[in-house]
Write a protein that holds these residues in place. Sequence first.
Motif, mmCIF file in Angstrom:
data_model
loop_
_atom_site.group_PDB
_atom_site.id
_atom_site.type_symbol
_atom_site.label_atom_id
_atom_site.label_comp_id
_atom_site.label_asym_id
_atom_site.label_seq_id
_atom_site.Cartn_x
_atom_site.Cartn_y
_atom_site.Cartn_z
ATOM 1 N N TYR A 56 57.046 41.983 48.423
ATOM 2 C CA TYR A 56 56.722 40.572 48.655
ATOM 3 C C TYR A 56 55.223 40.391 48.896
ATOM 4 O O TYR A 56 54.611 39.443 48.405
ATOM 5 N N ILE A 57 54.642 41.309 49.643
ATOM 6 C CA ILE A 57 53.194 41.259 49.910
ATOM 7 C C ILE A 57 52.418 41.435 48.611
ATOM 8 O O ILE A 57 51.433 40.740 48.360
ATOM 9 N N LYS A 58 52.883 42.336 47.758
ATOM 10 C CA LYS A 58 52.209 42.601 46.485
ATOM 11 C C LYS A 58 52.194 41.359 45.597
ATOM 12 O O LYS A 58 51.172 41.046 44.976
ATOM 13 N N VAL A 59 53.314 40.641 45.545
ATOM 14 C CA VAL A 59 53.374 39.407 44.745
ATOM 15 C C VAL A 59 52.279 38.444 45.195
ATOM 16 O O VAL A 59 51.508 37.919 44.386
ATOM 17 N N ASN A 60 52.207 38.208 46.504
ATOM 18 C CA ASN A 60 51.229 37.257 47.034
ATOM 19 C C ASN A 60 49.794 37.735 46.836
ATOM 20 O O ASN A 60 48.918 36.952 46.464
ATOM 21 N N SER A 61 49.549 39.013 47.068
ATOM 22 C CA SER A 61 48.189 39.552 46.921
ATOM 23 C C SER A 61 47.702 39.448 45.486
ATOM 24 O O SER A 61 46.565 39.032 45.235
ATOM 25 N N ILE A 62 48.546 39.835 44.551
ATOM 26 C CA ILE A 62 48.154 39.774 43.137
ATOM 27 C C ILE A 62 47.936 38.325 42.702
ATOM 28 O O ILE A 62 46.952 38.010 42.013
ATOM 29 N N ALA A 63 48.820 37.414 43.117
ATOM 30 C CA ALA A 63 48.684 36.004 42.736
ATOM 31 C C ALA A 63 47.387 35.420 43.305
ATOM 32 O O ALA A 63 46.664 34.700 42.607
ATOM 33 N N ASN A 64 47.076 35.738 44.553
ATOM 34 C CA ASN A 64 45.845 35.218 45.160
ATOM 35 C C ASN A 64 44.602 35.741 44.445
ATOM 36 O O ASN A 64 43.656 35.002 44.189
ATOM 37 N N LYS A 65 44.605 37.027 44.124
ATOM 38 C CA LYS A 65 43.438 37.600 43.445
ATOM 39 C C LYS A 65 43.320 37.065 42.016
ATOM 40 O O LYS A 65 42.203 36.837 41.523
ATOM 41 N N ALA A 66 44.450 36.855 41.356
ATOM 42 C CA ALA A 66 44.413 36.306 39.994
ATOM 43 C C ALA A 66 43.773 34.917 39.983
ATOM 44 O O ALA A 66 42.990 34.594 39.082
ATOM 45 N N ILE A 67 44.080 34.110 40.988
ATOM 46 C CA ILE A 67 43.448 32.784 41.089
ATOM 47 C C ILE A 67 41.948 32.944 41.309
ATOM 48 O O ILE A 67 41.136 32.250 40.698
ATOM 49 N N ALA A 68 41.572 33.880 42.168
ATOM 50 C CA ALA A 68 40.143 34.124 42.416
ATOM 51 C C ALA A 68 39.435 34.526 41.128
ATOM 52 O O ALA A 68 38.347 34.034 40.822
ATOM 53 N N ILE A 69 40.052 35.414 40.359
ATOM 54 C CA ILE A 69 39.472 35.858 39.087
ATOM 55 C C ILE A 69 39.339 34.677 38.127
ATOM 56 O O ILE A 69 38.290 34.467 37.514
ATOM 57 N N LYS A 70 40.405 33.893 38.029
ATOM 58 C CA LYS A 70 40.400 32.763 37.100
ATOM 59 C C LYS A 70 39.290 31.768 37.424
ATOM 60 O O LYS A 70 38.662 31.211 36.527
ATOM 61 N N TYR A 71 39.036 31.538 38.710
ATOM 62 C CA TYR A 71 38.049 30.548 39.119
ATOM 63 C C TYR A 71 36.688 31.153 39.474
ATOM 64 O O TYR A 71 35.813 30.458 39.965
ATOM 65 N N GLY A 72 36.533 32.449 39.233
ATOM 66 C CA GLY A 72 35.242 33.081 39.393
ATOM 67 C C GLY A 72 34.827 33.407 40.816
ATOM 68 O O GLY A 72 33.650 33.590 41.090
ATOM 69 N N TYR A 73 35.783 33.500 41.726
ATOM 70 C CA TYR A 73 35.459 33.891 43.099
ATOM 71 C C TYR A 73 35.284 35.404 43.156
ATOM 72 O O TYR A 73 35.951 36.144 42.437
ATOM 73 N N PRO A 74 34.413 35.886 44.045
ATOM 74 C CA PRO A 74 34.160 37.332 44.106
ATOM 75 C C PRO A 74 35.324 38.152 44.681
ATOM 76 O O PRO A 74 35.449 39.330 44.393
ATOM 77 N N LYS A 75 36.184 37.507 45.484
ATOM 78 C CA LYS A 75 37.333 38.228 46.037
ATOM 79 C C LYS A 75 38.507 37.268 46.174
ATOM 80 O O LYS A 75 38.347 36.051 46.029
ATOM 81 N N ALA A 76 39.670 37.826 46.460
ATOM 82 C CA ALA A 76 40.877 37.010 46.601
ATOM 83 C C ALA A 76 40.668 35.938 47.663
ATOM 84 O O ALA A 76 39.974 36.148 48.660
ATOM 85 N N ILE A 77 41.271 34.779 47.419
ATOM 86 C CA ILE A 77 41.197 33.703 48.405
ATOM 87 C C ILE A 77 42.581 33.448 48.982
ATOM 88 O O ILE A 77 43.598 33.697 48.324
ATOM 89 N N LYS A 78 42.609 32.970 50.204
ATOM 90 C CA LYS A 78 43.872 32.666 50.861
ATOM 91 C C LYS A 78 44.471 31.406 50.261
ATOM 92 O O LYS A 78 43.749 30.493 49.844
#
Length: 177
Positions: free
Chosen positions: A110-132
């Motif tokens: 469950y943690i992995k799902v959330n972590s990957i989804a958060n980082k994917a959004i960061a990547i898509k929007y050009g943030y340097p790291k995962a966002i909450k």
Amino acid sequence: MASIKVKLTDLQNGGRSLSNTKSTNRQNGGRSDTREYITLTELGIYEAVIGSKKPQAKQFKDWIYNTIKQLRQSVGLEAYEAFRMLDKQKQREAMDIIKTGIDKPERRHYIKVNSIANKAIAIKYGYPKAIKKEDMTPQQVAERDEIAQEVAKLMTLNDKYGLDISVSDAIYSRYGK
């Protein structure tokens, strides 16, 4: 709770079965009518209308939308706040995919799902790291929910078929890494 009788032939709901219904035979002056009817609760009526493609259903859907919008505005909720309430359901759906699709689901899944989804959004929007999630815009949260479901589905396929792929790499590459 209110209910209404509807002829089955009048209820075209795209082949989906409806909850909150009960089949009955209509009695007509002591003799049985061969037409079948179902009894819909109020919730069943809404479910039938929302799934219908009839023009009358479109008018009713518009009325539902306008009524909900007026109610939301009358209690001072912004559209994004109402959206966040719906977000919890989307989150549960992603977690249910893990619960039913992984042989022995653990907390780390469950943690992995959330972590990957958060980082994917960061990547898509050009943030340097995962966002909450709480720091995301409503649009980003909606996209994140879709990504979380993709992650969960890919994780279950990986588990089911022993694919030995990196789910995070597959998802990140899709969103720009």
